[in-house]
Write a protein that holds these residues in place. Structure first.
Motif, PDB file in Angstrom:
ATOM      1  N   CYS A  26      -4.251  -1.780  -4.418  1.00  0.00           N
ATOM      2  CA  CYS A  26      -3.897  -2.874  -3.427  1.00  0.00           C
ATOM      3  C   CYS A  26      -5.041  -4.012  -3.347  1.00  0.00           C
ATOM      4  O   CYS A  26      -4.899  -4.579  -2.476  1.00  0.00           O
ATOM      5  N   GLU A  55      -1.634   3.219  -3.781  1.00  0.00           N
ATOM      6  CA  GLU A  55      -1.105   1.953  -4.582  1.00  0.00           C
ATOM      7  C   GLU A  55      -2.150   1.193  -4.575  1.00  0.00           C
ATOM      8  O   GLU A  55      -2.891   0.729  -3.466  1.00  0.00           O
ATOM      9  N   HIS A  98      -9.526  -0.806  -2.738  1.00  0.00           N
ATOM     10  CA  HIS A  98      -8.526   0.172  -2.517  1.00  0.00           C
ATOM     11  C   HIS A  98      -9.111   1.814  -2.447  1.00  0.00           C
ATOM     12  O   HIS A  98      -8.599   2.364  -1.556  1.00  0.00           O
ATOM     13  N   HIS A 136       0.750  -1.183  -0.115  1.00  0.00           N
ATOM     14  CA  HIS A 136       0.109   0.066  -0.034  1.00  0.00           C
ATOM     15  C   HIS A 136       0.890   1.331  -0.056  1.00  0.00           C
ATOM     16  O   HIS A 136       2.107   1.042   0.072  1.00  0.00           O
ATOM     17  N   MET A 139      -9.996   2.785   0.828  1.00  0.00           N
ATOM     18  CA  MET A 139      -8.934   2.783   2.133  1.00  0.00           C
ATOM     19  C   MET A 139      -8.513   4.227   2.365  1.00  0.00           C
ATOM     20  O   MET A 139      -7.599   4.527   2.078  1.00  0.00           O
ATOM     21  N   CYS A 166      -4.874   5.517   0.410  1.00  0.00           N
ATOM     22  CA  CYS A 166      -4.146   4.564  -0.031  1.00  0.00           C
ATOM     23  C   CYS A 166      -3.504   4.983  -1.572  1.00  0.00           C
ATOM     24  O   CYS A 166      -4.656   5.208  -2.385  1.00  0.00           O
TER      25      CYS A 166
END
Ligand SMILES: [Cu+2]
Length: 246
Positions: free
Chosen positions: A208, A206, A212, A168, A215, A204
């Motif tokens: 993931c 990245e 995501h 992440h 997040m 986040c």
């Protein structure tokens, strides 16, 4: 034009937020870039006008042919060439040294010297999971997706970021901070808490997994007293919750 030593001095006197550093770099590049652009474009337009085709049959006029290199005409040209190369070099090197110095500052963060004095540094461990953020404070206090921090312009928050599962990236756009969250590794970043009552969105950065985009979390900046209450009091809350659950 660019006075690097003064900037470094300011940096060591009080810790400047990363967001301020990046805003300053942006401003300096904008101003220097605009100034260079204005000079170059003005000089070009001036010559376009000066050497325009006015239809005269001037015999002395030796129009350049396609592919022909300009020839030097006396000392004037080489002086000009030297001046323009010299100026370009000075500008480019100054800007590189200036931004590199500031980026080193951002990279290094608050020094160990301050840390040993125990001055206004709070270290929070951040653990990314699919899909959320676990925060652990020095006294073992934990929080999920909400990161309470005490307010203060000199309050440094240092983050040690890792992950429990996949890759992440912890990021807060408004604070201009980003740190990879990688299982088995720790990356650090830091920010200045700033004013009480502010909240900053944690995302986040990245891709993931399928949640995501959800997040997300919040940095919640609290008055010192409010923070202390949360920090010291939530053990009781947890105990109370445990009792109720038990
Ligand atoms: Cu993630």
């Amino acid at each position: 034009m660019i006075d690097t030593p003064v900037l470094v001095q300011q940096a060591s006197e009080s810790w400047r937020a990363q967001a301020d550093v990046f805003s300053e770099i942006f401003l300096v590049f904008l101003v220097v870039g605009t100034a260079v652009g204005v000079v170059v474009v003005a000089y070009t337009l001036y010559h376009v006008y000066k050497y325009r085709d006015i239809g005269s049959d001037d015999e002395d006029f030796d129009a350049p042919q396609l592919g022909e290199l300009p020839t030097g005409q006396g000392g004037g040209k080489s002086k000009k060439l030297f001046l323009s190369f010299g100026l370009s070099a000075i500008i480019v090197i100054s800007v590189v040294v200036y931004s590199y110095t500031l980026l080193l500052y951002v990279e290094e963060g608050p020094s160990n010297e301050i840390e040993t004095e125990g001055e206004d540094i709070l270290t929070i461990e951040v653990e990314a999971v699919q899909f959320g953020w676990n925060f652990e404070y020095p006294n073992g206090e934990t929080s999920f997706n909400e990161m309470p921090v005490p307010a203060g312009d000199d309050q440094v928050i240092r983050l040690e970021v890792t992950s429990a599962d996949v890759w992440h990236t912890f990021g807060v756009t408004e604070k201009r901070i980003k740190a990879d969250a990688i299982p088995g590794q720790t990356s650090s970043t830091w920010f200045m808490a700033g004013d009480a009552g502010e909240e900053y969105l944690i995302e986040c950065f990245e891709l993931c997994g399928n949640a995501h985009s959800q997040m997300v979390g919040n940095i919640v900046v609290m008055e010192q007293s409010e923070f202390d209450e949360w920090y010291e009091g939530s053990d009781d809350e947890q105990a109370a919750t445990a009792e109720v659950e038990g």
